[in-house]
Design a protein around this motif. Structure first.
Motif, PDB file in Angstrom:
ATOM      1  N   PRO A 523       0.653  -1.205  -0.057  1.00 18.74           N
ATOM      2  CA  PRO A 523       0.008  -0.034   0.128  1.00 18.74           C
ATOM      3  C   PRO A 523       0.723   1.237  -0.056  1.00 18.74           C
ATOM      4  O   PRO A 523       0.492   2.179  -0.459  1.00 18.74           O
ATOM      5  CB  PRO A 523      -0.749  -0.230   1.198  1.00 18.74           C
ATOM      6  CG  PRO A 523      -0.117  -1.081   2.102  1.00 18.74           C
ATOM      7  CD  PRO A 523       0.470  -2.093   1.083  1.00 18.74           C
ATOM      8  N   ARG A 526       1.633   1.740  -3.590  1.00 12.81           N
ATOM      9  CA  ARG A 526       0.688   2.311  -4.525  1.00 12.81           C
ATOM     10  C   ARG A 526       0.118   3.551  -4.337  1.00 12.81           C
ATOM     11  O   ARG A 526      -0.402   4.311  -5.173  1.00 12.81           O
ATOM     12  CB  ARG A 526      -0.298   1.053  -4.587  1.00 12.81           C
ATOM     13  CG  ARG A 526      -0.075  -0.246  -5.168  1.00 12.81           C
ATOM     14  CD  ARG A 526      -0.941  -1.276  -5.262  1.00 12.81           C
ATOM     15  NE  ARG A 526      -0.687  -2.353  -6.413  1.00 12.81           N
ATOM     16  CZ  ARG A 526      -1.064  -3.536  -6.409  1.00 12.81           C
ATOM     17  NH1 ARG A 526      -1.773  -3.939  -5.327  1.00 12.81           N
ATOM     18  NH2 ARG A 526      -1.000  -4.193  -7.315  1.00 12.81           N
ATOM     19  N   ILE A 527      -0.280   3.665  -3.032  1.00 12.40           N
ATOM     20  CA  ILE A 527      -0.862   5.173  -2.392  1.00 12.40           C
ATOM     21  C   ILE A 527       0.195   6.016  -2.780  1.00 12.40           C
ATOM     22  O   ILE A 527      -0.093   7.365  -3.493  1.00 12.40           O
ATOM     23  CB  ILE A 527      -1.380   5.192  -1.006  1.00 12.40           C
ATOM     24  CG1 ILE A 527      -2.366   3.862  -0.818  1.00 12.40           C
ATOM     25  CG2 ILE A 527      -1.659   6.285  -0.650  1.00 12.40           C
ATOM     26  CD1 ILE A 527      -2.541   3.883   0.602  1.00 12.40           C
ATOM     27  N   THR A 565      -1.369  12.690   0.462  1.00 10.26           N
ATOM     28  CA  THR A 565      -1.627  11.270  -0.207  1.00 10.26           C
ATOM     29  C   THR A 565      -0.292  10.381   0.426  1.00 10.26           C
ATOM     30  O   THR A 565      -0.559   9.184   0.707  1.00 10.26           O
ATOM     31  CB  THR A 565      -1.555  11.086  -1.606  1.00 10.26           C
ATOM     32  OG1 THR A 565      -2.599  11.999  -1.919  1.00 10.26           O
ATOM     33  CG2 THR A 565      -1.851  10.060  -2.262  1.00 10.26           C
ATOM     34  N   ALA A 569      -0.280   7.238   2.622  1.00 10.66           N
ATOM     35  CA  ALA A 569       0.442   5.907   2.415  1.00 10.66           C
ATOM     36  C   ALA A 569       1.261   5.451   3.548  1.00 10.66           C
ATOM     37  O   ALA A 569       1.458   4.448   4.250  1.00 10.66           O
ATOM     38  CB  ALA A 569       1.455   6.151   1.370  1.00 10.66           C
ATOM     39  N   GLN A 572      -1.223   3.851   6.209  1.00 16.36           N
ATOM     40  CA  GLN A 572      -1.287   2.408   5.643  1.00 16.36           C
ATOM     41  C   GLN A 572      -0.595   1.415   6.190  1.00 16.36           C
ATOM     42  O   GLN A 572      -0.575   0.352   6.489  1.00 16.36           O
ATOM     43  CB  GLN A 572      -1.819   2.369   4.281  1.00 16.36           C
ATOM     44  CG  GLN A 572      -3.449   2.777   4.169  1.00 16.36           C
ATOM     45  CD  GLN A 572      -4.235   2.126   4.886  1.00 16.36           C
ATOM     46  OE1 GLN A 572      -4.643   0.982   4.741  1.00 16.36           O
ATOM     47  NE2 GLN A 572      -4.988   3.047   5.815  1.00 16.36           N
TER      48      GLN A 572
END
Length: 639
Positions: A523, A526-527, A565, A569, A572
């Motif tokens: 994650p 990806r984030i 963002t 990340a 997460q």
């Protein structure tokens, strides 16, 4: 008379003093508290038995009265008997059908609504489990997960709709859903042992509780995202509230609802391995046996079979949710396919061709064991220094410093100060109360040790994930190439990572940290890539117009605008690392992870509740702190 302006020097000094004052308070508070409480010892465990003793008594009472108390015999026992009958009945039914009928059904259910590729994927995934000799445990796991997902949908869908239509319901249930999603899954096992004992039923109920929130939340979100103009148009044409719901809102919200269903299936996938701890059997038991025997290949074989079950469930449920009759194949072909399945079943039962033939076995993956053993023998020059550095150079010194050298009031004060700096007194009070409660229930030193492990794994994961995510966000081809690797890391059960790492680094803290990094890095990448990719192109073009180099544009425009963002990340990553605490406990990770295993083995309800509470409080503090930082990093918006 005109007032004289204050000297510039005094303004500067006032501004500097205002900025420095909080830091002076921090330093002064640390010095005073350290000198005052230097010999105070560990945090006083005043509530050590306040929670554990009543929980132990409640667990003993439930076990003693499970078959005699009117509430148990009149309500709970019939309910659990029905669920147990459903799980066992579905498992027996799946094993009653010839294997090729189930493979064909896995293809035909999605194919009947034109989802041919989904059908091929589902059939291939199910076929794999039989080819590697895991057909029977796969059916056990399939029955468990199917029952849990079905119950989660039957409960979650109506609750989600009700929450969307009546905000008061959502407001009242939100704390419950937060708790259900934050509490570690193992915490549910202990009280359920007292109520229903060990076995598949315990695992199914725990899976429902753990996996229910996503389908509720995303159903609510999907219903609310339906355009108000569309709903109003439906009512103008005379539709009732019920007709509008079933013919407009639910169909238009279906993509979001299916996303929630996929998340529910993935969370159920994550608990399948842990379910083996309470005697659920199935593929989770195969993974645990592989860990005990240190057979990486067989662990991967069983892990891929669990992923296959999730893929079949996801494809089948998505096809069942298709409501458009235009997508369905003709009735003639549906009847023909159903007839073929009936004939195949009769023939299979008549000739005894029910069980999957012996083609291969998990031994097919044994060459992977040889590769891991070769790596252990030939990479010791790297693995041993790495292991020693992490344990002797980071974990032990930092843990000893925080538990022995630093007085506990200092840590409480520092945590409160940092939370105050990021979001004021409300977050500071929450942090101080939470960390104090952890100490009062007697888990101070163990929680500090777990926090050191979590922080170490998070720093390593972030140091890898953020640069890779930035690289992937700027290069779509890189992101596409990494996609299969990231998918594999995210879908293979986390316990499977542990097996090769244990062989390479031996039992201890390091395998848990490395497995946490592998699990949490996905994650993060990806984030971060998402944040970099969606930086407004106008801002990038403006930077280039003013002569900025690509490096200046990256560090001056892309990263600052993507900072919220990127902070999400990191949030997460922290949550995923915390989710791995119990897995690390299986391989000598110690601290709270080990206490989890001890509580389950000894059926210690009080200890399980205390450890679960400590992990929940730690997760909530870290989650709220990182979310608050993300809010602070949001760019200002203009009118």
């Amino acid at each position: 008379m005109t007032a004289q302006a204050p000297p510039i020097g005094s303004l500067v000094s006032t501004g500097v003093l205002r900025r420095a004052l909080p830091w002076l308070v921090l330093v002064g508070g640390v010095v005073v508290l350290q000198l005052s409480f230097a010999n105070s010892g560990s945090f006083p465990a005043a509530l050590d038995t306040f929670l554990s003793d009543p929980m132990d008594a409640l667990g003993s009472w439930m076990r003693s009265n499970r078959r005699t108390h009117p509430f148990m015999t009149g309500f709970f026992t019939p309910l659990t008997d029905a669920l147990n009958w459903l799980i066992r009945g579905l498992e027996d039914l799946l094993l009653w059908f010839p294997w090729y009928v189930l493979v064909a059904a896995a293809f035909m259910i999605p194919a009947r609504v034109g989802m041919w590729k989904h059908g091929l994927v589902a059939a291939s995934a199910l076929l794999y489990t039989g080819l590697v000799g895991l057909w029977e445990p796969t059916m056990e796991t399939f029955a468990l997960m199917s029952t849990a997902v079905l119950i989660a949908v039957l409960i979650g869908l109506p609750f989600g709709v009700a929450s969307a239509l009546k905000p008061g319901i959502e407001k009242s249930t939100r704390p419950i859903l937060d708790a259900m999603q934050t509490v570690p899954a193992f915490v549910y096992f202990l009280p359920l042992i007292a109520l229903v004992g060990i076995g598949s039923l315990n695992a199914a109920i725990a899976t429902v509780i753990y996996a229910l929130p996503p389908v509720v939340r995303l159903t609510t979100l999907g219903i609310r995202r339906v355009s108000s103009q569309t709903v109003e148009a439906s009512r103008v044409f005379g539709s009732t509230t019920r007709q509008t719901l079933f013919k407009v809102q639910l169909p238009m919200a279906m993509p979001t609802i299916l996303t929630g269903l996929s998340q529910t299936i993935m969370m159920a996938l994550g608990i399948v391995v842990l379910a083996a701890l309470v005697g659920a059997g199935g593929l989770g038991d195969n993974v645990f046996q592989s860990l005990s025997a240190r057979r990486t290949g067989r662990g991967i074989a069983a892990g891929l079979a669990i992923v296959a079950v999730a893929m079949v469930l996801d494809r089948v449920w998505r096809s069942l949710a298709v409501l458009d009759p235009m997508q369905r194949i003709s009735r003639r072909w549906r009847l023909l396919g159903l007839g073929a399945l009936v004939v195949a079943t009769v023939v299979g039962r008549a000739f005894g061709t029910i069980d999957f033939p012996d083609v291969w076995s998990p031994n097919l993956f044994d060459p992977i064991d040889q590769v891991v053993v070769w790596a252990r023998d030939n990479l010791s020059w790297l693995t041993r220094p790495t292991n020693d550095f992490i344990v002797a150079g980071i974990i032990i010194p930092v843990r000893n410093f925080l538990t022995n050298a630093v007085a506990w009031p200092v840590l409480v004060f520092v945590i409160g100060w940092f939370m105050w700096r990021v979001k004021g007194w409300s977050l500071a009070v929450f942090g101080v109360v939470s960390v104090s409660l952890i100490g009062l229930i007697g888990l101070w030193n163990l929680s500090i040790g777990t926090l050191v492990q979590v922080t170490t794994a998070t720093l390593i994961a972030v140091a890898l994930a953020i640069p890779i995510g930035i690289w992937a966000g700027r290069n779509p081809r890189v992101e596409t190439a990494m996609g299969p690797v990231l998918d594999a890391l995210q879908t293979i059960p986390s316990l499977v990572y542990i097996i090769p790492v244990v062989i390479l680094f031996t039992v201890g803290v390091v395998p848990g940290i490395i497995a946490s990094v592998l699990y949490a890095i996905v994650p993060g990448i990806r984030i971060t890539a998402l944040g970099i990719r969606y930086v407004p192109e106008e801002s990038v073009e403006a930077s280039r117009t003013f002569g900025a180099t690509p490096r200046q544009t990256l560090f001056g425009v892309r990263i600052p605008l993507a900072a919220p963002t990127i902070m999400a990340a990191i949030n997460q990553v922290i949550m995923m690392v915390l989710a791995m605490v119990i897995i690390a406990g299986f391989v000598g990770g110690g601290d709270l992870g080990f206490e989890v295993i001890r509580a389950l083995k000894r059926t210690d309800y009080g200890l399980g509740l205390e450890v679960g509470l400590a992990l929940v409080l730690m997760a909530m503090m870290l989650d709220r702190y990182t979310q608050a930082w993300g809010e602070r990093l949001q760019p200002p918006t203009g009118n």
